[in-house]
Scaffold this motif. Structure first.
Motif, PDB file in Angstrom:
ATOM      1  N   GLN A  82      -4.838  -4.945   6.860  1.00 28.07           N
ATOM      2  CA  GLN A  82      -5.494  -4.621   5.591  1.00 28.07           C
ATOM      3  C   GLN A  82      -4.568  -3.866   4.631  1.00 28.07           C
ATOM      4  OE1 GLN A  82      -9.288  -5.389   5.108  1.00 28.07           O
ATOM      5  NE2 GLN A  82      -8.231  -6.831   6.407  1.00 28.07           N
ATOM      6  N   ASN A  83      -3.839  -2.902   5.154  1.00 25.46           N
ATOM      7  CA  ASN A  83      -2.946  -2.134   4.289  1.00 25.46           C
ATOM      8  C   ASN A  83      -1.735  -2.954   3.846  1.00 25.46           C
ATOM      9  OD1 ASN A  83      -4.470   0.176   4.120  1.00 25.46           O
ATOM     10  ND2 ASN A  83      -3.609   1.030   5.998  1.00 25.46           N
ATOM     11  N   ALA A  84      -1.223  -3.799   4.746  1.00 27.14           N
ATOM     12  CA  ALA A  84      -0.097  -4.664   4.376  1.00 27.14           C
ATOM     13  C   ALA A  84      -0.533  -5.598   3.243  1.00 27.14           C
ATOM     14  CB  ALA A  84       0.370  -5.467   5.587  1.00 27.14           C
ATOM     15  N   LEU A  85      -1.766  -6.065   3.379  1.00 30.38           N
ATOM     16  CA  LEU A  85      -2.315  -6.949   2.353  1.00 30.38           C
ATOM     17  C   LEU A  85      -2.409  -6.213   1.018  1.00 30.38           C
ATOM     18  CD1 LEU A  85      -3.439  -9.765   2.258  1.00 30.38           C
ATOM     19  CD2 LEU A  85      -5.691  -8.879   2.797  1.00 30.38           C
ATOM     20  N   LEU A  86      -2.887  -4.976   1.066  1.00 34.15           N
ATOM     21  CA  LEU A  86      -3.008  -4.181  -0.163  1.00 34.15           C
ATOM     22  C   LEU A  86      -1.640  -3.983  -0.816  1.00 34.15           C
ATOM     23  CD1 LEU A  86      -5.572  -1.436   0.832  1.00 34.15           C
ATOM     24  CD2 LEU A  86      -5.876  -3.243  -0.851  1.00 34.15           C
ATOM     25  N   VAL A 183      -8.893   5.744   2.072  1.00 37.91           N
ATOM     26  CA  VAL A 183      -7.728   5.408   2.885  1.00 37.91           C
ATOM     27  C   VAL A 183      -8.057   4.238   3.799  1.00 37.91           C
ATOM     28  CG1 VAL A 183      -6.164   6.287   4.651  1.00 37.91           C
ATOM     29  CG2 VAL A 183      -6.908   7.782   2.795  1.00 37.91           C
ATOM     30  N   ASN A 184      -9.299   4.260   4.308  1.00 37.22           N
ATOM     31  CA  ASN A 184      -9.711   3.227   5.235  1.00 37.22           C
ATOM     32  C   ASN A 184     -10.335   2.062   4.470  1.00 37.22           C
ATOM     33  OD1 ASN A 184     -10.772   1.822   7.447  1.00 37.22           O
ATOM     34  ND2 ASN A 184     -10.930   3.747   8.565  1.00 37.22           N
ATOM     35  N   MET A 185      -9.525   1.099   4.084  1.00 38.33           N
ATOM     36  CA  MET A 185     -10.011   0.018   3.227  1.00 38.33           C
ATOM     37  C   MET A 185     -10.426  -1.181   4.063  1.00 38.33           C
ATOM     38  SD  MET A 185      -9.868   0.059  -0.170  1.00 38.33           S
ATOM     39  CE  MET A 185      -8.749  -0.149  -1.525  1.00 38.33           C
ATOM     40  N   PHE A 186     -11.705  -1.458   4.100  1.00 42.29           N
ATOM     41  CA  PHE A 186     -12.184  -2.660   4.769  1.00 42.29           C
ATOM     42  C   PHE A 186     -12.462  -3.656   3.649  1.00 42.29           C
ATOM     43  CE2 PHE A 186     -15.804  -4.979   6.766  1.00 42.29           C
ATOM     44  CZ  PHE A 186     -15.069  -5.581   7.758  1.00 42.29           C
ATOM     45  N   LEU A 187     -11.434  -4.479   3.359  1.00 42.64           N
ATOM     46  CA  LEU A 187     -11.461  -5.284   2.130  1.00 42.64           C
ATOM     47  C   LEU A 187     -12.675  -6.201   2.001  1.00 42.64           C
ATOM     48  CD1 LEU A 187      -7.691  -6.033   1.647  1.00 42.64           C
ATOM     49  CD2 LEU A 187      -9.242  -5.008  -0.012  1.00 42.64           C
ATOM     50  N   GLY A 296     -14.128  12.061  11.971  1.00 40.66           N
ATOM     51  CA  GLY A 296     -12.748  11.560  11.989  1.00 40.66           C
ATOM     52  C   GLY A 296     -12.418  10.826  10.685  1.00 40.66           C
ATOM     53  N   LYS A 297     -13.394  10.033  10.212  1.00 40.29           N
ATOM     54  CA  LYS A 297     -13.203   9.300   8.957  1.00 40.29           C
ATOM     55  C   LYS A 297     -13.002  10.285   7.801  1.00 40.29           C
ATOM     56  CE  LYS A 297     -13.531   5.003   9.768  1.00 40.29           C
ATOM     57  NZ  LYS A 297     -14.469   4.444  10.758  1.00 40.29           N
ATOM     58  N   LYS A 307      -1.334   4.574   1.790  1.00 42.47           N
ATOM     59  CA  LYS A 307      -1.765   3.500   2.684  1.00 42.47           C
ATOM     60  C   LYS A 307      -0.574   2.735   3.242  1.00 42.47           C
ATOM     61  CE  LYS A 307      -6.024   2.654   0.148  1.00 42.47           C
ATOM     62  NZ  LYS A 307      -5.700   3.290  -1.134  1.00 42.47           N
ATOM     63  N   TYR A 308       0.507   2.726   2.493  1.00 45.17           N
ATOM     64  CA  TYR A 308       1.701   2.000   2.934  1.00 45.17           C
ATOM     65  C   TYR A 308       2.902   2.562   2.200  1.00 45.17           C
ATOM     66  CZ  TYR A 308       0.684  -0.342  -1.465  1.00 45.17           C
ATOM     67  OH  TYR A 308       0.410  -0.593  -2.776  1.00 45.17           O
TER      68      TYR A 308
END
Ligand code: UDP
Ligand code: MG
Length: 325
Positions: A82-86, A183-187, A296-297, A307-308
């Motif tokens: 997901q982060n690589a995609l972003l 930070v936690n992106m669930f696209l 935790g989230k 994110k990257y």
């Protein structure tokens, strides 16, 4: 009408086996779409190397040197799909009117990509690639995936059924996506929230061409769990509900055992006692674990870490320096 500039973003993690085939296939398609005047001639392929340990970057890098259509982005470490995609989407949006994302393994049918452009030209800001059937997936993957979509819907998360990350987004949709700072992106859950005009393109999903899945069962479960807890507090409410129910049930039991005591028949207590200790203990642990997951989230979000991190962008390298590598 001016043709749109398209960038196809491909996140790659240890994909040396399949990547040369993918690059060739996408390159042929891109050139064909340019020559058919479907997209403008500054359209590009952007390969994001998500901290691979194999020859993935070397392959992308070499291709970038000899092919002007190919751009490479090397991330400093493995940050996940997901982060690589972003990283790819946000980089690509600077130079494109629309950006399409696709996996490196060619499981998604690239021959339908022109249809995405047609939908974009008709005014759709988001076009979802939707699988018609999942014959090629294993029985297990098919059923767990089906369960996942249904469960997510029950939890109040609206997902496009059978859509993964094969998707086209307009520049303005990406500008809006960038404003989602979590930070936690669930696209798959976030993109529908943007709310711009959307449509779907249907295709048959194939088997992975080469290499192996980066989503074994354990990672898949984490991914699903992350998706649920990033979007919904229903599980925590469910814990509260079970807590309440077991509280009232134990009250009833209390009355029952007290009644037994008064009748004078007390030796039967052990079984029910030990069962309830385990039951309540289990419920409590589940509850604490679930609350811990949410805390935790919050902990992760509050740190606001990037994110990257991009290590190398083939566009920014002077050519002679590139040759050294
Ligand atoms: N991927 C990535 N970083 C990771 C794991 C996967 O960039 O940490 C990429 C991978 O190279 C592929 C895509 O994400 O292009 C989807 O992975 P995969 O095909 O293994 O998943 P599956 O289709 O089996 O769910
Ligand atoms: Mg795949």
């Amino acid at each position: 009408m001016k043709q749109p500039a398209l960038t196809i973003v491909v996140p790659c993690y240890n994909e040396e086996e399949v990547l040369p085939i993918t690059i060739d296939a996408l390159d042929v398609l891109l050139k064909r779409m340019i020559s058919e005047e479907l997209i403008s001639d500054d359209s590009k392929l952007l390969f994001v190397d998500d901290g691979s340990k194999d020859q993935t970057w070397a392959i992308i890098h070499k291709e970038g040197l000899r092919n002007d259509n190919v751009r490479g982005l090397k991330l400093a470490g493995n940050v996940g799909h997901q982060n690589a995609l972003l990283a790819g989407l946000f980089t690509a949006k600077e130079t494109s009117d629309c950006v399409l994302s696709i996996d490196a393994d060619l499981q998604d049918d690239i021959s339908v990509i022109p249809q995405f452009i047609e939908h974009f030209n008709k005014g759709c800001d988001i076009v979802y690639g939707v699988r018609k059937k999942r014959d090629c997936d294993t029985f297990f993957k098919r059923n767990t995936a089906e369960f996942f979509y249904k469960f997510m819907n029950k939890m109040g998360v609206n997902l496009v059924y059978n859509h993964a990350d094969f998707r086209l987004m307009s520049k303005r949709a990406l500008i809006e996506l960038e404003k989602f700072e979590e930070v936690n992106m669930f696209l798959r859950g976030i993109v529908p929230l943007i709310g711009y005009e959307s449509s779907s393109v249907y295709y048959d999903r194939k088997e992975r061409l080469a290499g192996e899945t980066k989503y074994p069962l354990k990672k898949m479960l984490y991914f699903a769990f992350d998706g649920i807890t990033s979007f919904s507090v229903t599980p925590i409410r469910f814990v509260l509900l079970t807590g309440l129910i077991s509280f009232f049930v134990s009250l009833l039991f209390g009355v029952y055992f007290l009644a037994l005591k008064f009748i004078g028949n007390t030796e039967t207590g052990w079984t029910s006692l030990i069962t309830s200790i385990w039951l309540i203990g289990g419920l409590q642990l589940i509850g604490i674990g679930l609350i811990g997951e949410y805390i935790g989230k919050i902990y992760k979000e509050s740190k606001k870490r990037p994110k990257y991190i991009v290590e190398t962008d083939s566009n920014h390298l002077p050519k002679p320096l590139q040759l050294k590598n």
